[in-house]
Design an enzyme around this catalytic site. Structure first.
Site, mmCIF file in Angstrom:
data_model
loop_
_atom_site.group_PDB
_atom_site.id
_atom_site.type_symbol
_atom_site.label_atom_id
_atom_site.label_comp_id
_atom_site.label_asym_id
_atom_site.label_seq_id
_atom_site.Cartn_x
_atom_site.Cartn_y
_atom_site.Cartn_z
ATOM 1 N N PRO A 168 -100.150 57.159 77.793
ATOM 2 C CA PRO A 168 -100.313 55.830 77.183
ATOM 3 C C PRO A 168 -100.100 54.729 78.233
ATOM 4 O O PRO A 168 -99.919 55.029 79.417
ATOM 5 C CB PRO A 168 -99.202 55.810 76.140
ATOM 6 C CG PRO A 168 -98.100 56.594 76.772
ATOM 7 C CD PRO A 168 -98.752 57.622 77.675
ATOM 8 N N LYS A 193 -104.667 62.005 82.937
ATOM 9 C CA LYS A 193 -105.579 60.943 82.499
ATOM 10 C C LYS A 193 -104.740 59.749 82.074
ATOM 11 O O LYS A 193 -104.172 59.729 81.000
ATOM 12 C CB LYS A 193 -106.380 61.474 81.300
ATOM 13 C CG LYS A 193 -107.737 60.876 81.078
ATOM 14 C CD LYS A 193 -107.787 59.426 80.733
ATOM 15 C CE LYS A 193 -107.851 58.959 79.335
ATOM 16 N NZ LYS A 193 -107.595 57.522 79.262
ATOM 17 N N GLU A 267 -96.366 63.600 71.867
ATOM 18 C CA GLU A 267 -95.261 62.624 71.842
ATOM 19 C C GLU A 267 -95.838 61.352 71.261
ATOM 20 O O GLU A 267 -96.608 60.658 71.935
ATOM 21 C CB GLU A 267 -94.768 62.350 73.270
ATOM 22 C CG GLU A 267 -94.229 63.545 74.012
ATOM 23 C CD GLU A 267 -92.768 63.812 73.733
ATOM 24 O OE1 GLU A 267 -92.184 63.121 72.869
ATOM 25 O OE2 GLU A 267 -92.214 64.711 74.363
ATOM 26 N N CYS A 301 -91.959 53.398 72.550
ATOM 27 C CA CYS A 301 -92.175 54.241 71.365
ATOM 28 C C CYS A 301 -90.939 54.276 70.479
ATOM 29 O O CYS A 301 -91.023 54.299 69.263
ATOM 30 C CB CYS A 301 -92.556 55.650 71.786
ATOM 31 S SG CYS A 301 -91.362 56.410 72.891
ATOM 32 N N GLU A 406 -95.841 50.841 62.875
ATOM 33 C CA GLU A 406 -95.462 50.606 64.268
ATOM 34 C C GLU A 406 -96.270 49.425 64.805
ATOM 35 O O GLU A 406 -97.504 49.455 64.786
ATOM 36 C CB GLU A 406 -95.752 51.850 65.117
ATOM 37 C CG GLU A 406 -95.306 51.679 66.554
ATOM 38 C CD GLU A 406 -95.683 52.862 67.456
ATOM 39 O OE1 GLU A 406 -96.826 53.352 67.367
ATOM 40 O OE2 GLU A 406 -94.819 53.274 68.250
HETATM 41 P P1 NAD Z 1 -103.375 55.754 72.446
HETATM 42 O O1 NAD Z 1 -103.177 56.873 71.504
HETATM 43 O O2 NAD Z 1 -104.320 54.679 72.078
HETATM 44 O O3 NAD Z 1 -103.880 56.301 73.869
HETATM 45 C C1 NAD Z 1 -103.141 57.254 74.593
HETATM 46 C C2 NAD Z 1 -104.076 57.987 75.550
HETATM 47 O O4 NAD Z 1 -105.005 58.763 74.790
HETATM 48 C C3 NAD Z 1 -104.910 57.073 76.430
HETATM 49 O O5 NAD Z 1 -104.955 57.599 77.740
HETATM 50 C C4 NAD Z 1 -106.273 57.131 75.794
HETATM 51 O O6 NAD Z 1 -107.323 56.897 76.681
HETATM 52 C C5 NAD Z 1 -106.300 58.572 75.315
HETATM 53 N N1 NAD Z 1 -107.274 58.863 74.263
HETATM 54 C C6 NAD Z 1 -107.849 58.030 73.373
HETATM 55 N N2 NAD Z 1 -108.679 58.707 72.554
HETATM 56 C C7 NAD Z 1 -108.629 60.002 72.933
HETATM 57 C C8 NAD Z 1 -109.238 61.200 72.471
HETATM 58 N N3 NAD Z 1 -110.080 61.207 71.461
HETATM 59 N N4 NAD Z 1 -108.931 62.364 73.102
HETATM 60 C C9 NAD Z 1 -108.060 62.394 74.126
HETATM 61 N N5 NAD Z 1 -107.438 61.289 74.604
HETATM 62 C C10 NAD Z 1 -107.729 60.112 74.011
HETATM 63 O O7 NAD Z 1 -101.908 55.188 72.734
HETATM 64 P P2 NAD Z 1 -101.525 53.864 73.537
HETATM 65 O O8 NAD Z 1 -101.940 52.705 72.699
HETATM 66 O O9 NAD Z 1 -102.003 53.963 74.933
HETATM 67 O O10 NAD Z 1 -99.941 53.973 73.572
HETATM 68 C C11 NAD Z 1 -99.103 53.495 72.586
HETATM 69 C C12 NAD Z 1 -98.614 54.605 71.695
HETATM 70 O O11 NAD Z 1 -97.956 55.620 72.457
HETATM 71 C C13 NAD Z 1 -97.582 54.119 70.686
HETATM 72 O O12 NAD Z 1 -97.869 54.652 69.416
HETATM 73 C C14 NAD Z 1 -96.276 54.686 71.230
HETATM 74 O O13 NAD Z 1 -95.285 54.853 70.243
HETATM 75 C C15 NAD Z 1 -96.731 55.969 71.828
HETATM 76 N N6 NAD Z 1 -95.769 56.477 72.814
HETATM 77 C C16 NAD Z 1 -94.999 57.558 72.482
HETATM 78 C C17 NAD Z 1 -94.042 58.026 73.373
HETATM 79 C C18 NAD Z 1 -93.155 59.213 73.028
HETATM 80 O O14 NAD Z 1 -92.510 59.743 73.921
HETATM 81 N N7 NAD Z 1 -93.077 59.626 71.781
HETATM 82 C C19 NAD Z 1 -93.870 57.382 74.599
HETATM 83 C C20 NAD Z 1 -94.680 56.282 74.899
HETATM 84 C C21 NAD Z 1 -95.633 55.833 74.001
#
Ligand code: NAD
Length: 503
Positions: A168, A193, A267, A301, A406
């Site tokens: 993320p 990625k 995660e 998160c 969230e």
């Molecule tokens: P996101 O889900 O939009 O994107 C995360 C990643 O997934 C990016 O690299 C994106 O390009 C990729 N992605 C998007 N579509 C995909 C697909 N179809 N297949 C594979 N990959 C794909 O998340 P974000 O907006 O970048 O990050 C914020 C989120 O991350 C929040 O919900 C936050 O709570 C969570 N987060 C969780 C943790 C944890 O440890 N639990 C830590 C940090 C962030």
């Protein structure tokens, strides 16, 4: 700056940076590049090349091929590479931190903390070489009677294989390291990625990686997840997907892993509570509440975004909380050293947070402080920068959107409670189960209440500490198979095997 004069960052495949400059005359610019936008200024500061489907396929091939080499590389050599990478990062700490702030919008102080923790993570996992080697060697199964069966039996671990790590935007370098380091020491190759919003520092890191690790052990591909994600998650040669991101994307990644039964750890997000009891130390409460929601501009998160405060101390606590929140200085920390609060990562995220703030107001919540663009920013330049003022909503009810969803921004929702039972019920009333915080002067109460909260991480009289040496479990819809960042988490990049041998 004209687009042609902008610095360009390319994916790292097999220890080479791969551009797509030869396609510039035939392919639309938007299909080739992602603009890197400084969230504080809204200026395009660089371009990141999107990896083409062919390049992704090459990166997957390279990751698969490198596994057989890296998994057989002596563990001391693997650890040495990791320590060298830590040294290199440390040498370039200021430069990396500045770029991280320019790309992500977090303060320079926060970026320095992240980069420093990258070094700690690498060194910590490198220091586990002996522990991991013992796991690889295996141990005699104490429950097996060798003499009776004429066969010995040993349980040992092996690296999983070629892995994919999807990241993320909120801790671009640090979260990358939390995947890279355990995968490296346990002998896996990994294709990473980064988020489309924050790929720049990962690709700077790639420059160090290529000089330290053998070809293909670490590949880094940039691009939009919605375009390329399925290529990364559907290749049967990939043995594990380690995903950190939103619940919505996590569900897609989990579904993509099903047909091939690829191991995957997810995660995901949270809507974590912080419960403050009347017997608390007020200064501990204020520090935990403010740090728990406004650090990293709320893009955490585990941000404790739901405050439950005991009714008897509501007014004095809120007075102090508002006073403290007003001391937060929003802006661009690279230009103003007094700044303690940066900008949301991108326009989409900014709009999303602003939209939640509007929804909160429409549904009847009252913003005690904040509730839009910060006054200080409006006075400087009313339009520029993805800045959101630290916001505290009261008059919140459990059915409100801002209490349930969230937001991933600096927005705190506050409710009161009268009894412990009520606080626990309200805290657990969420689809997520990532983390929680309890603030009280009574050790008995901290234990009693903490035990009843359905979360993976629990902070008592604190909020947010999170270190690579400590497991990071998740519950409910906050993820499955988490804990990459722990001693035990290293096992998640390993497979168990039982070995029979005739005596
Ligand atoms: P996101 O889900 O939009 O994107 C995360 C990643 O997934 C990016 O690299 C994106 O390009 C990729 N992605 C998007 N579509 C995909 C697909 N179809 N297949 C594979 N990959 C794909 O998340 P974000 O907006 O970048 O990050 C914020 C989120 O991350 C929040 O919900 C936050 O709570 C969570 N987060 C969780 C943790 C944890 O440890 N639990 C830590 C940090 C962030």
């Amino acid at each position: 700056m004209a687009s042609s004069s902008l610095p360009k960052y390319h994916s790292l495949i097999n220890n080479e940076f791969v551009s797509r400059e030869s396609e510039e005359s035939t392919t639309p610019h938007d299909d080739l590049y992602i603009p890197v936008i400084n969230p504080c200024t809204e200026q395009v500061i660089a371009l990141v090349t999107q990896a083409s489907p062919d390049q992704i396929s090459q990166a997957l091939d390279s990751t698969v091929q490198a596994f057989s080499v890296w998994s057989q590389t002596p563990i001391e050599e693997r650890a040495a590479c990791m320590n060298r990478l830590a040294d290199k990062i440390q040498e370039n700490m200021n430069e990396l931190a500045e770029l991280e702030s320019k790309n992500n919008g977090k303060t320079f102080f926060e970026s320095i903390g992240d980069v420093d923790e990258c070094c700690n993570t690498l060194r910590y996992y490198a220091s586990l070489a002996g522990y991991v080697q013992e796991k690889l060697d295996g141990r005699v199964n104490p429950h097996h009677d060798s003499e009776k069966w004429g066969l010995s039996n040993r349980l040992c671990y092996e690296p999983i294989g070629p892995c994919v790590g999807i990241l993320p935007f909120n801790y671009p370098l640090l979260l990358l390291m939390w995947k890279l380091a355990p995968a490296m020491i346990t002998g896996n190759s990994i294709l990473l990625k980064p988020s489309e919003y924050t790929s720049m520092t990962a690709l700077v890191l790639a420059d160090y990686i290529k000089d330290i690790f053998p070809k293909g052990v670490v590949n880094i591909v940039a691009g939009y997840g919605y375009k390329m994600g399925h290529l990364l998650t559907s290749d049967p040669r990939v043995k594990k997907i380690s995903f950190t991101g939103s619940l919505a994307t996590g569900l897609k990644v989990g579904a993509a892993c099903l047909p091939t039964l690829t191991r995957c750890s997810l995660e995901l997000g949270g809507k974590s509570p912080i419960i403050v009891f009347e017997d608390c130390d007020m200064s501990v409460a204020i520090e935990s509440i403010v740090g728990g929601i406004f650090a990293n501009k709320g893009e955490i998160c585990s941000a404790t975004s739901r405050l439950l405060v005991q009714k008897s101390i509501y007014q004095p606590l809120m007075d102090k909380l508002v006073e403290k929140t007003k001391t937060i200085v929003t802006g661009d920390s690279l230009f103003d050293k007094t700044v303690t609060h940066g900008a949301q990562v991108c326009k989409i995220q900014y709009d999303k947070v602003m939209n939640y703030i509007e929804i909160g107001k429409k549904e009847g919540a009252v913003a005690l402080v904040g509730g839009g663009r910060p006054e200080v920013i409006k006075a400087q330049d009313p339009t520029k920068g993805f800045f959101v003022a630290p916001t505290i909503f009261t008059n919140v009810t459990p059915d409100m959107t801002i209490w349930k969803e969230e937001i991933f921004g600096p927005v705190l929702s506050v409710m009161t409670f009268e009894t412990e039972e009520e606080a626990i019920r309200l805290a657990n009333d969420t689809k997520y189960g990532l983390a929680a915080s309890v603030i009280s002067g009574s050790d008995e109460r901290l234990e009693r209440v903490g035990r009843q909260l359905c979360v993976g991480s629990l902070w008592l009289n604190a909020s947010q500490p999170c270190l690579c040496q400590v497991p990071w479990p998740t519950r409910k819809q906050s993820g499955v198979g988490g804990a990459e960042l722990s001693t035990f988490g290293a096992d998640l990049f390993m497979e168990l095997k039982t070995v029979w041998k005739k005596l």
